[in-house]
Design a protein around this motif. Structure first.
Motif, PDB file in Angstrom:
ATOM      1  N   THR A   1       0.844  -1.190   0.000  1.00 49.28           N
ATOM      2  CA  THR A   1       0.000   0.000   0.000  1.00 49.28           C
ATOM      3  C   THR A   1       0.885   1.249   0.000  1.00 49.28           C
ATOM      4  O   THR A   1       2.065   1.190   0.338  1.00 49.28           O
ATOM      5  CB  THR A   1      -0.914   0.025   1.229  1.00 49.28           C
ATOM      6  N   LYS A   2       0.317   2.365  -0.359  1.00 48.69           N
ATOM      7  CA  LYS A   2       1.093   3.604  -0.427  1.00 48.69           C
ATOM      8  C   LYS A   2       1.368   4.198   0.952  1.00 48.69           C
ATOM      9  O   LYS A   2       2.345   4.891   1.156  1.00 48.69           O
ATOM     10  CB  LYS A   2       0.353   4.625  -1.289  1.00 48.69           C
ATOM     11  N   VAL A   3       0.478   3.932   1.906  1.00 48.95           N
ATOM     12  CA  VAL A   3       0.587   4.554   3.220  1.00 48.95           C
ATOM     13  C   VAL A   3       1.483   3.712   4.123  1.00 48.95           C
ATOM     14  O   VAL A   3       1.222   2.532   4.353  1.00 48.95           O
ATOM     15  CB  VAL A   3      -0.797   4.720   3.875  1.00 48.95           C
ATOM     16  N   SER A   4       2.538   4.308   4.636  1.00 44.21           N
ATOM     17  CA  SER A   4       3.448   3.608   5.535  1.00 44.21           C
ATOM     18  C   SER A   4       3.048   3.837   6.990  1.00 44.21           C
ATOM     19  O   SER A   4       2.502   4.889   7.339  1.00 44.21           O
ATOM     20  CB  SER A   4       4.878   4.100   5.325  1.00 44.21           C
ATOM     21  N   THR A   5       3.321   2.846   7.824  1.00 46.25           N
ATOM     22  CA  THR A   5       3.048   2.987   9.260  1.00 46.25           C
ATOM     23  C   THR A   5       4.303   3.390  10.030  1.00 46.25           C
ATOM     24  O   THR A   5       4.274   3.484  11.249  1.00 46.25           O
ATOM     25  CB  THR A   5       2.517   1.657   9.837  1.00 46.25           C
ATOM     26  N   LYS A   6       5.377   3.611   9.303  1.00 49.67           N
ATOM     27  CA  LYS A   6       6.646   3.918   9.962  1.00 49.67           C
ATOM     28  C   LYS A   6       6.617   5.308  10.582  1.00 49.67           C
ATOM     29  O   LYS A   6       6.088   6.250  10.018  1.00 49.67           O
ATOM     30  CB  LYS A   6       7.792   3.838   8.961  1.00 49.67           C
ATOM     31  N   ARG A   7       7.177   5.410  11.790  1.00 50.71           N
ATOM     32  CA  ARG A   7       7.387   6.694  12.442  1.00 50.71           C
ATOM     33  C   ARG A   7       8.626   6.570  13.319  1.00 50.71           C
ATOM     34  O   ARG A   7       9.182   5.480  13.461  1.00 50.71           O
ATOM     35  CB  ARG A   7       6.172   7.100  13.282  1.00 50.71           C
ATOM     36  N   LYS A   8       9.047   7.673  13.886  1.00 56.77           N
ATOM     37  CA  LYS A   8      10.253   7.638  14.709  1.00 56.77           C
ATOM     38  C   LYS A   8      10.009   6.791  15.953  1.00 56.77           C
ATOM     39  O   LYS A   8       9.076   7.032  16.718  1.00 56.77           O
ATOM     40  CB  LYS A   8      10.664   9.056  15.105  1.00 56.77           C
ATOM     41  N   ARG A   9      10.837   5.793  16.135  1.00 53.45           N
ATOM     42  CA  ARG A   9      10.691   4.879  17.272  1.00 53.45           C
ATOM     43  C   ARG A   9      12.077   4.571  17.839  1.00 53.45           C
ATOM     44  O   ARG A   9      13.070   4.573  17.122  1.00 53.45           O
ATOM     45  CB  ARG A   9      10.026   3.566  16.845  1.00 53.45           C
ATOM     46  N   ARG A  10      12.104   4.254  19.112  1.00 55.17           N
ATOM     47  CA  ARG A  10      13.367   3.845  19.728  1.00 55.17           C
ATOM     48  C   ARG A  10      13.455   2.321  19.718  1.00 55.17           C
ATOM     49  O   ARG A  10      12.459   1.629  19.526  1.00 55.17           O
ATOM     50  CB  ARG A  10      13.458   4.361  21.156  1.00 55.17           C
ATOM     51  N   ASP A  11      14.649   1.801  19.936  1.00 54.10           N
ATOM     52  CA  ASP A  11      14.840   0.354  20.021  1.00 54.10           C
ATOM     53  C   ASP A  11      14.345  -0.122  21.374  1.00 54.10           C
ATOM     54  O   ASP A  11      14.871   0.257  22.413  1.00 54.10           O
ATOM     55  CB  ASP A  11      16.319   0.009  19.837  1.00 54.10           C
TER      56      ASP A  11
ATOM     57  N   GLY B   1      14.142  -5.716  16.656  1.00 54.27           N
ATOM     58  CA  GLY B   1      14.794  -6.258  15.469  1.00 54.27           C
ATOM     59  C   GLY B   1      14.595  -5.407  14.229  1.00 54.27           C
ATOM     60  O   GLY B   1      14.634  -5.899  13.101  1.00 54.27           O
ATOM     61  N   GLY B   2      14.364  -4.109  14.424  1.00 53.34           N
ATOM     62  CA  GLY B   2      14.219  -3.190  13.302  1.00 53.34           C
ATOM     63  C   GLY B   2      12.806  -3.020  12.797  1.00 53.34           C
ATOM     64  O   GLY B   2      12.567  -2.211  11.887  1.00 53.34           O
ATOM     65  N   ILE B   3      11.830  -3.761  13.354  1.00 54.71           N
ATOM     66  CA  ILE B   3      10.440  -3.630  12.926  1.00 54.71           C
ATOM     67  C   ILE B   3       9.554  -3.329  14.135  1.00 54.71           C
ATOM     68  O   ILE B   3      10.046  -3.234  15.258  1.00 54.71           O
ATOM     69  CB  ILE B   3       9.947  -4.898  12.201  1.00 54.71           C
ATOM     70  N   TRP B   4       8.249  -3.200  13.934  1.00 54.27           N
ATOM     71  CA  TRP B   4       7.362  -2.779  15.014  1.00 54.27           C
ATOM     72  C   TRP B   4       6.004  -3.461  14.873  1.00 54.27           C
ATOM     73  O   TRP B   4       5.590  -3.882  13.791  1.00 54.27           O
ATOM     74  CB  TRP B   4       7.205  -1.258  14.990  1.00 54.27           C
TER      75      TRP B   4
END
Length: 272
Positions: free
Chosen positions: A143-153, A216-219
């Motif tokens: 999809t065009k819309v990403s769920t990524k945002r600034k997050r800490r480990d 592990g780099g994902i959320w």
């Protein structure tokens, strides 16, 4: 011993009939029994396949059939799983020895990629079975819309981390929930974490909503295409009633569970 005798008395004949029904209807080479665990409040329920085809098994174990007077009221008895497995093995042995089938029967916990061979009691990984066929991978949409945002480990707890460090990191003083099968756990739905221990060492960590940080780099909540873009093609892929599961090696074993909309619902790390 009391529970096993009770299971045999109250459910043994029904289980034997259920096995024979599957054999008569399908003449399978392999019977896979998937057990939902922990049990529901009213019964232990199962899904069954014969040579990977779903079967209407019509068998469950009501709580009254496995529960005995000495069981604790607030938790499952520590030997319940062992007793259930023994019950299935002994019943299958009777069916098998009576010459009803040359099939192999396997009992697994729900969403587990290993199962007990009821003929010899050994745990067998699906990929090590002679009848294993790698499933075709189901395509996923981008999809065009990403769920990524600034997050800490947020993956600060590792396998092998001491109980003392876990208490210190998360500011808790209470001990984990009581041991079942030699294991104890913290279950924190408000944090979106389940941490399993054995001998006061972490053996598993499972993250789920509302856990907000990276693991592990994902959320949790990431879409399948985002996970694929970040981690690449999964080492292995499985499919369950809740959705697909991808397996990776990211600083150790990691299983990523998706819901039916292909969004991450859980990220698990454990000792294999």
């Amino acid at each position: 011993m009391e529970r096993r005798e009770q299971l045999e008395r109250k459910a043994g004949r029904r289980l034997s009939v259920a096995f024979r029904k599957v054999i008569k209807m399908s003449k399978p080479t392999a019977i896979d029994i998937e057990m939902f665990w922990p049990p529901d409040h009213d019964a232990i329920n199962f899904l069954v396949q014969a040579d990977r085809r779903d079967i209407d098994w019509n068998f469950r174990i009501p709580t009254a059939h496995w529960q005995i007077p000495s069981d604790p009221e607030d938790t499952f008895p520590s030997h319940l799983l062992t007793d259930i497995r023994s019950f299935f093995r002994s019943t299958w042995k009777q069916v098998y020895e009576q010459g009803n089938s040359e099939a192999r029967a396997y009992l697994r916990l729900h969403e587990n990629d290993a199962a007990m061979d009821l003929r010899n009691g050994r745990q067998v990984n699906d990929r090590d079975r002679t009848d294993y066929v790698a499933p075709n991978r189901i395509p996923f949409k981008k999809t065009k819309v990403s769920t990524k945002r600034k997050r800490r480990d947020g993956g600060v707890i590792r396998r092998g981390t001491s109980l003392a460090k876990v208490k210190r990191v998360y500011g808790v003083t209470n001990d984990p929930d009581p041991k079942v099968q030699g294991k104890s756990q913290y279950y924190w739905p408000e944090r979106g974490m389940r941490i399993g221990f054995k001998n006061e060492k972490v053996i598993s960590v499972i993250y789920f909503a509302p856990f907000p940080d990276l693991v592990g780099g994902i959320w949790v909540g990431a879409q399948a295409w985002e996970v694929d873009a970040l981690l690449g093609t999964a080492k292995d892929e499985g499919y369950f009633s809740t959705g697909r599961v991808w397996q990776y090696d990211v600083k150790g074993f990691m299983a990523v569970g998706f819901d039916k909309q292909d969004r991450v619902r859980s990220i698990a790390r454990w000792t294999r």
